[in-house]
Design a protein around this motif. Structure first.
Motif, short mmCIF file in Angstrom:
data_model
loop_
_atom_site.label_atom_id
_atom_site.label_comp_id
_atom_site.label_asym_id
_atom_site.label_seq_id
_atom_site.Cartn_x
_atom_site.Cartn_y
_atom_site.Cartn_z
N LEU A 68 0.84 -1.19 0.00
CA LEU A 68 0.00 0.00 0.00
C LEU A 68 0.88 1.24 0.00
O LEU A 68 1.86 1.32 0.75
CB LEU A 68 -0.92 0.02 1.22
CG LEU A 68 -1.74 -1.26 1.48
CD1 LEU A 68 -2.62 -1.07 2.71
CD2 LEU A 68 -2.57 -1.62 0.27
N LEU A 69 0.51 2.22 -0.81
CA LEU A 69 1.35 3.41 -0.96
C LEU A 69 0.46 4.65 -1.02
O LEU A 69 -0.56 4.65 -1.72
CB LEU A 69 2.16 3.30 -2.26
CG LEU A 69 3.24 4.34 -2.52
CD1 LEU A 69 4.36 4.23 -1.48
CD2 LEU A 69 3.82 4.16 -3.93
N TRP A 70 0.84 5.70 -0.28
CA TRP A 70 0.10 6.96 -0.33
C TRP A 70 0.75 7.88 -1.36
O TRP A 70 1.97 8.01 -1.42
CB TRP A 70 0.10 7.65 1.04
CG TRP A 70 -0.91 8.76 1.09
CD1 TRP A 70 -0.74 10.06 0.71
CD2 TRP A 70 -2.27 8.64 1.51
NE1 TRP A 70 -1.91 10.76 0.87
CE2 TRP A 70 -2.87 9.92 1.36
CE3 TRP A 70 -3.04 7.59 1.99
CZ2 TRP A 70 -4.20 10.16 1.68
CZ3 TRP A 70 -4.37 7.83 2.31
CH2 TRP A 70 -4.94 9.11 2.16
N LEU A 71 -0.09 8.53 -2.16
CA LEU A 71 0.38 9.48 -3.16
C LEU A 71 0.20 10.89 -2.60
O LEU A 71 -0.91 11.39 -2.47
CB LEU A 71 -0.41 9.31 -4.46
CG LEU A 71 -0.25 7.93 -5.11
CD1 LEU A 71 -1.19 7.79 -6.30
CD2 LEU A 71 1.20 7.70 -5.55
N SER A 93 5.77 13.17 -8.96
CA SER A 93 7.13 12.76 -9.30
C SER A 93 7.11 11.57 -10.27
O SER A 93 6.06 10.98 -10.54
CB SER A 93 7.88 12.35 -8.03
OG SER A 93 7.31 11.16 -7.48
N ARG A 94 8.29 11.22 -10.75
CA ARG A 94 8.39 10.05 -11.63
C ARG A 94 7.95 8.79 -10.89
O ARG A 94 7.27 7.94 -11.45
CB ARG A 94 9.83 9.91 -12.11
CG ARG A 94 10.05 8.75 -13.09
CD ARG A 94 11.49 8.70 -13.56
NE ARG A 94 11.86 9.93 -14.25
CZ ARG A 94 13.09 10.18 -14.71
NH1 ARG A 94 14.05 9.27 -14.56
NH2 ARG A 94 13.36 11.31 -15.32
N ARG A 95 8.33 8.70 -9.61
CA ARG A 95 7.92 7.54 -8.81
C ARG A 95 6.40 7.51 -8.63
O ARG A 95 5.78 6.45 -8.63
CB ARG A 95 8.61 7.56 -7.45
CG ARG A 95 10.11 7.29 -7.50
CD ARG A 95 10.68 7.29 -6.11
NE ARG A 95 10.14 6.19 -5.30
CZ ARG A 95 10.22 6.14 -3.98
NH1 ARG A 95 10.77 7.14 -3.30
NH2 ARG A 95 9.71 5.11 -3.33
N GLY A 96 5.81 8.71 -8.47
CA GLY A 96 4.35 8.78 -8.31
C GLY A 96 3.63 8.34 -9.56
O GLY A 96 2.61 7.62 -9.50
#
Length: 420
Positions: A68-71, A93-96
């Motif tokens: 799980l990841l928060w943007l 970002s690129r990762r986002g």
């Protein structure tokens, strides 16, 4: 201090039109970037909170095998997520972008910009929205299609309508608090009936779950921690006006009204908590300078107001959906609507305003203060306000059991299987 341009539909739509090439490139990227079955991403326009946070916590508890990841919007959101032990990346970002492109499930509460809007195509999109609509939204409101780019162009307006309708087709499931809310969301987003499902709103669980005394104590502790002051034990009255598409809040008191407000607050040992909309426009400094009975709880201090609502003894609002949330607590709601005719004509409402307010709305602070004072001494006046709040809760919330988030999660897992 530099002036910040107000947030408006016109400015937002202009950005959408200018971003069309980015959407095209994102769609192409989604063809070649595979999605991970174990990755879910979450985002919320105001920051870390709302129904997305409630769902994140439940999913983390129910299925720890998932990633799980928060943007996050900005560094402040990254810090807030870190404080809660939530892994996060900047959505812009690129990762986002890559996380959004790779995610199997994408959870948002306001718009696709809660995630990286260029990486949505092909993901399973959960649009939790952020309240029960009173004012018309999206395709139901002409205000939604305003733009700074060729504002008089019929072609541009048609293009915007097509963009809104096309974007909405990306929504796989949209939970609703009740069938009343579901009907409004279906027309606003032009969604088929089966995609808007009545589960209850996840963010409202904390208003009804568990012991009432424990909820109130926890909410007061949170409220005064966010205010940065000691809890004085005073009654809490919350003023929470809605967003007016860049216009100044007409409910801001005059100098004389501020003096009358402070006099009542001091006489009743109350604190007035000012909660401007995160995109609201207006200056409340005169009241804050007048007395420590007036305090400011802006979005910089408090991203999500719902968790502090159990600390509030009475709510003052205008057209905000916060009234629907607060109604679950069964406490007095007083409506201040000095511009009801103009606002209704400009934005449009799903129901007559008298129905929403129970016919109790006031147009001046003097009238409102009389009602607030009477609610303390006249049982009949208080009963009218409380009964109307109860009627809003009964008609606009299908569930009052604190299990909304669990119902949403079950719907997602079931539909993911169908989706595959």
């Amino acid at each position: 201090m530099p002036q910040i341009a107000p947030v408006t539909f016109a400015a937002g739509n202009a950005k959408k039109l200018l971003a069309l090439p980015g959407y095209g490139l994102g769609a192409l990227a989604s063809i070649v970037v595979p999605r991970r079955r174990d990755l879910w991403v979450f985002g919320s326009g105001p920051g870390v909170g709302e129904g997305a946070l409630a769902l994140y916590r439940l999913v983390r508890r129910e299925n720890p095998a998932l990633t799980l990841l928060w943007l996050a919007r900005d560094e402040r959101d990254l810090a807030a997520a870190a404080d809660l032990g939530i892994p996060a990346v900047l959505k812009s970002s690129r990762r986002g972008l890559f996380a959004t492109l790779r995610a199997r499930v994408i959870v948002v509460t306001h718009g696709f910009g809660d995630a990286n809007r260029y990486g949505l195509r092909g993901g399973f999109v959960v649009q939790l929205w952020h309240g029960i609509p009173l004012k018309r939204i999206n395709l139901d409101s002409p205000a939604t299609l305003r733009t700074r780019l060729l504002p008089g162009s019929v072609v541009v307006r048609r293009m915007l309508r097509l963009m809104y309708r096309t974007a909405a087709r990306s929504i796989d499931i949209m939970p609703a608090a009740s069938e009343v809310s579901a009907a409004r969301l279906r027309t606003a987003f032009d969604l088929p009936a089966h995609r808007v499902v009545v589960t209850g709103d996840p963010r409202d669980d904390l208003l009804v779950a568990g012991d009432e005394t424990d909820r109130n104590v926890a909410a007061r502790a949170l409220l005064f921690a966010q205010l940065g002051i000691d809890d004085t034990g005073r009654r809490v009255v919350l003023y929470a006006p809605t967003w007016r598409d860049g216009e100044v809040d007409p409910g801001i008191p005059s100098a004389a009204e501020w003096r009358a407000i402070v006099a009542l607050l001091e006489a009743s040992d109350s604190t007035l908590v000012l909660r401007p909309h995160p995109h609201g426009v207006g200056d409340y400094a005169a009241g804050l300078a007048l007395s420590d009975h007036v305090v400011l709880l802006d979005s910089a201090r408090c991203t999500d107001v719902t968790p502090v609502l159990p600390a509030v003894d009475a709510l003052i609002t205008d057209y905000s959906s916060i009234a629907y949330d607060f109604s679950l607590l069964g406490r007095p709601i007083i409506f201040l609507a000095p511009d009801v005719d103009a606002y209704t004509a400009s934005r449009g409402l799903y129901v007559d305003y008298d129905s929403f307010s129970g016919g109790t709305q006031k147009s001046t602070w003097g009238e409102l203060l009389a009602v607030l004072a009477a609610a303390d001494t006249d049982k009949a006046v208080r009963a009218v306000l409380v009964e109307h709040a109860a009627s809003l809760a009964a008609s606009h919330h299908a569930f009052h059991d604190g299990e909304n988030t669990a119902r949403v999660y079950r719907q997602i897992t079931t539909r993911l299987k169908e989706h595959e």
